[in-house]
Design a protein around this motif. Sequence first.
Motif, PDB file in Angstrom:
ATOM      1  N   LYS A  78      63.739 -35.262  63.382  1.00 50.86           N
ATOM      2  CA  LYS A  78      62.472 -35.531  64.058  1.00 50.86           C
ATOM      3  C   LYS A  78      62.700 -35.822  65.538  1.00 50.86           C
ATOM      4  O   LYS A  78      61.925 -35.383  66.405  1.00 50.86           O
ATOM      5  N   ALA A  79      63.775 -36.548  65.857  1.00 50.12           N
ATOM      6  CA  ALA A  79      64.096 -36.834  67.253  1.00 50.12           C
ATOM      7  C   ALA A  79      64.453 -35.556  68.003  1.00 50.12           C
ATOM      8  O   ALA A  79      64.126 -35.401  69.191  1.00 50.12           O
ATOM      9  N   ALA A 128      63.148 -32.620  67.314  1.00 51.57           N
ATOM     10  CA  ALA A 128      61.869 -31.940  67.529  1.00 51.57           C
ATOM     11  C   ALA A 128      61.076 -32.582  68.663  1.00 51.57           C
ATOM     12  O   ALA A 128      60.367 -31.889  69.409  1.00 51.57           O
ATOM     13  N   ASP A 129      61.203 -33.908  68.821  1.00 54.58           N
ATOM     14  CA  ASP A 129      60.484 -34.622  69.878  1.00 54.58           C
ATOM     15  C   ASP A 129      61.197 -34.551  71.221  1.00 54.58           C
ATOM     16  O   ASP A 129      60.671 -35.047  72.224  1.00 54.58           O
ATOM     17  N   GLU A 162      64.029 -36.044  71.912  1.00 52.52           N
ATOM     18  CA  GLU A 162      64.719 -37.307  72.185  1.00 52.52           C
ATOM     19  C   GLU A 162      66.202 -37.239  71.848  1.00 52.52           C
ATOM     20  O   GLU A 162      66.962 -38.127  72.237  1.00 52.52           O
TER      21      GLU A 162
END
Length: 236
Positions: A38-39, A41-42, A44
């Motif tokens: 998820k990081a 994809a964001d 980060e």
Amino acid sequence: MAQQLLMPKATAVWLVDNTALSFDQIAQFCKLHPLEVKAIADGEAAQGIKGLDPIATGQLSRDEIQRGEGDINHRLKLSEPKVRVPESKRRGPRYTPVSKRQDRPNAILWLVRNHPELKDAQISRLVGTTKSTIEQIRDRTHWNATNLTPMDPVTLGLCSQIDLDLEVERASKGKPLPTAAEVGATLQSASETENLDFNYRNDREEEKEIDADAVFAKLSSLKSAPRDEDEDDNRY
């Protein structure tokens, strides 16, 4: 040997950017945590990492990606490799050329004398000999013991310096550190050095105190000597 995914984080970057797979599917396939995916994809995490196409590397098929996109519970599987890499064989005893086998007893004697911490198995790995031969050389019961001369196995070409250093390091790992009595005391205690420093400074200060009158008297005597010689020459 189980097949492993190459560059899992770079592969995860590509799957995030180019597929509709869920974070859990990508995390399971790339052996990452879903929050890490998820990081990615964001934006980060994994910044600056270029995505690696698993289809181009032959590790994942396009049909497998489509099945995963159609079923959220589908677990992606690695494709079967097209080329089978044979597993590396176990390393057996070191092979010694016939021309150098006569030098092995000399090398064993050198190792026994210069590196007594080495075990028989380590010596056997280095020069390719048997434990019975090592024991005979240790006990001086070898049939040619009287004619043996210690010779460095690295110089003889029986092993490399890297292998020798590695075996010595392994043998010295569990060895306790030498005591002060074994090494020999080379440094004085703090109390002794403090007193020595104080006396040393006093001695240096006394040396610096120079009698100025004595110095000028010596200079004047040196200057007067040439004048007396000139007067003697003028008389004649």
